[in-house]
Enzyme design. Structure first.
Site, PDB file in Angstrom:
ATOM      1  N   HIS A  21       0.833  -1.208   0.000  1.00  8.19           N
ATOM      2  CA  HIS A  21       0.000   0.000   0.000  1.00  8.19           C
ATOM      3  C   HIS A  21       0.863   1.252   0.000  1.00  8.19           C
ATOM      4  CE1 HIS A  21      -4.031  -1.826   1.528  1.00  8.19           C
ATOM      5  NE2 HIS A  21      -3.496  -2.505   0.538  1.00  8.19           N
TER       6      HIS A  21
ATOM      7  N   PRO B 234      -5.148  -0.942  -6.260  1.00  7.90           N
ATOM      8  CA  PRO B 234      -5.921  -1.879  -7.066  1.00  7.90           C
ATOM      9  C   PRO B 234      -6.922  -2.611  -6.186  1.00  7.90           C
ATOM     10  CG  PRO B 234      -3.685  -2.685  -6.710  1.00  7.90           C
ATOM     11  CD  PRO B 234      -3.708  -1.276  -6.229  1.00  7.90           C
TER      12      PRO B 234
ATOM     13  N   ASP C 207       4.404 -19.604   0.272  1.00  8.82           N
ATOM     14  CA  ASP C 207       4.648 -20.638  -0.727  1.00  8.82           C
ATOM     15  C   ASP C 207       3.907 -20.299  -2.013  1.00  8.82           C
ATOM     16  OD1 ASP C 207       1.959 -21.230  -0.195  1.00  8.82           O
ATOM     17  OD2 ASP C 207       2.487 -22.769   1.272  1.00  8.82           O
TER      18      ASP C 207
END
Length: 254
Positions: free
Chosen positions: A64, A96, A186
């Site tokens: 941000h 976004p 991951d």
């Protein structure tokens, strides 16, 4: 994971506005604070031991910060970004949104000098963290005139989200983790996209463009490829610069 959080926090200590990088350096604090990396790493590691949501919170805050004004993989962080002196809630409109389609996402990233490759790699940050119902409510009820539920979402996954987020939801913090391994950095996020089991419209939108779709498949099949791309894009995003000062006390302007 602790090292990932530490480098994110270190970037935040020297955060700023959005414009090309200006004189950033890996050894910016070599003389003034030579132990800064270890100090930050230890502090954030202690915080994470108390609260497992800290990694996602820091990653979100860093993203941000760069977009508005400016365990896992590790990297050398270019330091020396200047802090801005202005913080406006209204500027969050520049971020976004989870409802964005691929065209909106591309425009948002390109305005900051970030490519489609960066878009997909950085979206992988959704592998950790939590989302409130409001960010994906549009997909599980009244999706459009034809479908109540987003047809790209796996039916059983949608059903589970509807249970977590009932129509008359009174739970203040109701929501869902970004993926089942929400505390592990991951490539599960990309596998979930291919299964229709991600939360946001913006996640699923990555399959609507040949370029981004190819990267989703690539990262889903190779954690190593994702981590390499994520590091490169994080360094690129972290280099967005243009503030006025490096604060002596990060809580107040100089």
């Amino acid at each position: 994971m602790a090292l990932l959080i530490a480098v994110l926090t270190l970037v935040l200590l020297v955060s700023a506005s959005t414009s090309p990088a200006i004189a950033l350096s890996l050894n910016h604090y070599e003389k003034t604070c030579p132990d800064v990396e270890s100090i930050v790493a230890k502090a954030v590691e202690r915080a994470t031991m108390k609260d497992k949501t800290v990694p996602a919170a820091l990653l979100r805050m860093h993203f941000h910060d760069c977009f508005i004004r400016s365990g896992g993989p590790t990297w050398e962080v270019p330091k020396g970004r200047k802090d801005g002196r202005t913080s406006k809630a209204s500027e969050t409109i520049q971020l976004p949104a989870p409802t964005f389609n691929i065209s909106q996402l591309q425009q948002s990233f390109s305005q900051r000098g970030l490519s489609m490759d960066d878009l997909v790699a950085l979206s992988g940050g959704h592998t950790i963290g939590f989302s409130h119902c409001s960010s994906f409510q549009n997909r599980i009820r009244n999706f459009n005139a034809t479908h109540d539920i987003d047809p790209t979402m796996h039916p059983s996954f949608a059903a589970s989200l509807r249970n977590v987020c009932p129509i008359k939801n009174k739970a203040k913090n109701a929501g869902a983790t970004m993926d089942p391994s929400s505390t592990a950095f991951d490539n599960t996020y990309f596998k979930l996209i291919l299964q229709g089991k991600t939360l946001f419209s913006s996640d699923q939108a990555l399959l609507t463009n040949p370029k981004t779709k190819g990267l989703v498949y690539k990262f889903a099949s190779s954690k190593q490829s994702f981590e390499k791309a994520f590091v490169n894009s994080m360094i690129k995003m972290s280099s967005l610069n243009g503030g006025q000062e490096i604060r002596k006390d990060c809580r107040v302007v100089n």
